[in-house]
Design a protein around this motif. Sequence first.
Motif, PDB file in Angstrom:
ATOM      1  N   LYS A 111       0.836  -1.200   0.000  1.00 16.85           N
ATOM      2  CA  LYS A 111       0.000   0.000   0.000  1.00 16.85           C
ATOM      3  C   LYS A 111       0.873   1.253   0.000  1.00 16.85           C
ATOM      4  CE  LYS A 111      -3.807   2.189   2.461  1.00 16.85           C
ATOM      5  NZ  LYS A 111      -4.706   2.116   3.613  1.00 16.85           N
ATOM      6  N   SER A 112       1.909   1.263   0.845  1.00 17.24           N
ATOM      7  CA  SER A 112       2.777   2.448   0.921  1.00 17.24           C
ATOM      8  C   SER A 112       3.579   2.655  -0.361  1.00 17.24           C
ATOM      9  CB  SER A 112       3.718   2.353   2.126  1.00 17.24           C
ATOM     10  OG  SER A 112       4.716   1.378   1.904  1.00 17.24           O
ATOM     11  N   GLU A 113       3.870   1.584  -1.079  1.00 15.86           N
ATOM     12  CA  GLU A 113       4.642   1.677  -2.321  1.00 15.86           C
ATOM     13  C   GLU A 113       3.768   1.792  -3.564  1.00 15.86           C
ATOM     14  OE1 GLU A 113       8.050   1.846  -2.625  1.00 15.86           O
ATOM     15  OE2 GLU A 113       7.961   2.083  -0.436  1.00 15.86           O
ATOM     16  N   GLY A 114       2.457   1.665  -3.392  1.00 16.51           N
ATOM     17  CA  GLY A 114       1.558   1.719  -4.533  1.00 16.51           C
ATOM     18  C   GLY A 114       1.664   0.488  -5.418  1.00 16.51           C
ATOM     19  N   PHE A 115       2.151  -0.601  -4.850  1.00 20.07           N
ATOM     20  CA  PHE A 115       2.310  -1.855  -5.599  1.00 20.07           C
ATOM     21  C   PHE A 115       0.989  -2.612  -5.600  1.00 20.07           C
ATOM     22  CE2 PHE A 115       3.483  -6.349  -5.936  1.00 20.07           C
ATOM     23  CZ  PHE A 115       4.318  -6.317  -7.047  1.00 20.07           C
ATOM     24  N   GLN A 116       0.538  -3.038  -6.776  1.00 22.74           N
ATOM     25  CA  GLN A 116      -0.727  -3.751  -6.915  1.00 22.74           C
ATOM     26  C   GLN A 116      -0.484  -5.258  -6.764  1.00 22.74           C
ATOM     27  OE1 GLN A 116      -3.746  -2.055  -7.298  1.00 22.74           O
ATOM     28  NE2 GLN A 116      -2.369  -0.356  -6.821  1.00 22.74           N
ATOM     29  N   LEU A 117      -0.706  -5.786  -5.588  1.00 25.29           N
ATOM     30  CA  LEU A 117      -0.473  -7.192  -5.287  1.00 25.29           C
ATOM     31  C   LEU A 117      -1.610  -8.050  -5.820  1.00 25.29           C
ATOM     32  CD1 LEU A 117       1.401  -9.148  -3.743  1.00 25.29           C
ATOM     33  CD2 LEU A 117      -0.031  -8.775  -1.739  1.00 25.29           C
ATOM     34  N   SER A 118      -1.277  -9.093  -6.571  1.00 29.41           N
ATOM     35  CA  SER A 118      -2.318  -9.974  -7.096  1.00 29.41           C
ATOM     36  C   SER A 118      -2.313 -11.335  -6.410  1.00 29.41           C
ATOM     37  CB  SER A 118      -2.164 -10.159  -8.608  1.00 29.41           C
ATOM     38  OG  SER A 118      -0.911 -10.736  -8.895  1.00 29.41           O
ATOM     39  N   ARG A 119      -1.148 -11.789  -5.991  1.00 27.00           N
ATOM     40  CA  ARG A 119      -1.069 -13.113  -5.375  1.00 27.00           C
ATOM     41  C   ARG A 119       0.254 -13.210  -4.622  1.00 27.00           C
ATOM     42  NH1 ARG A 119      -0.145 -18.074  -9.250  1.00 27.00           N
ATOM     43  NH2 ARG A 119       1.110 -16.399 -10.015  1.00 27.00           N
ATOM     44  N   THR A 120       0.263 -13.961  -3.550  1.00 25.89           N
ATOM     45  CA  THR A 120       1.469 -14.138  -2.757  1.00 25.89           C
ATOM     46  C   THR A 120       1.651 -15.612  -2.420  1.00 25.89           C
ATOM     47  OG1 THR A 120       1.140 -11.987  -1.730  1.00 25.89           O
ATOM     48  CG2 THR A 120       2.650 -13.475  -0.620  1.00 25.89           C
TER      49      THR A 120
END
Length: 135
Positions: A111-120
């Motif tokens: 969230k802080s980096e603006g990274f769009q996470l799709s799966r972990t």
Amino acid sequence: MSVETHPDLTKNQALVFGSLSDAGGPLTAYAILDLLRDSGFRAPLQVYRALDKLVEYGMVHRLESLNAFVACSHKGCSSHGTAAFAICEKCGVVSEFTPDKAMSLLRDWTKSEGFQLSRTTIELRGTCRQCAVPN
């Protein structure tokens, strides 16, 4: 998730999922192909297509470090998008777990980096309790 709870599975997908469920541990696509030759599987592409859909449905996970696949051990994987595995390097046992605290930290970072996470997928490699006990 079981085959019964996902009625849209093709015959090949159901066979691949069944072989992974019965295995009780990770299998490579080629190991699955060998298991399913008597069921009409002739090419790795048949297995990979089925695996791609099963991963999409959250019924199967790909273990990157082993280049193998494992049936999901709990319901709801398709909804949470997170999978974590402890892989014993001695006996090969793979344990799936939910890393809630770790995921909270990762979500904060994304969230802080603006990274769009799709799966972990988190993979821990080491020695399980059984193998760590001295004989």
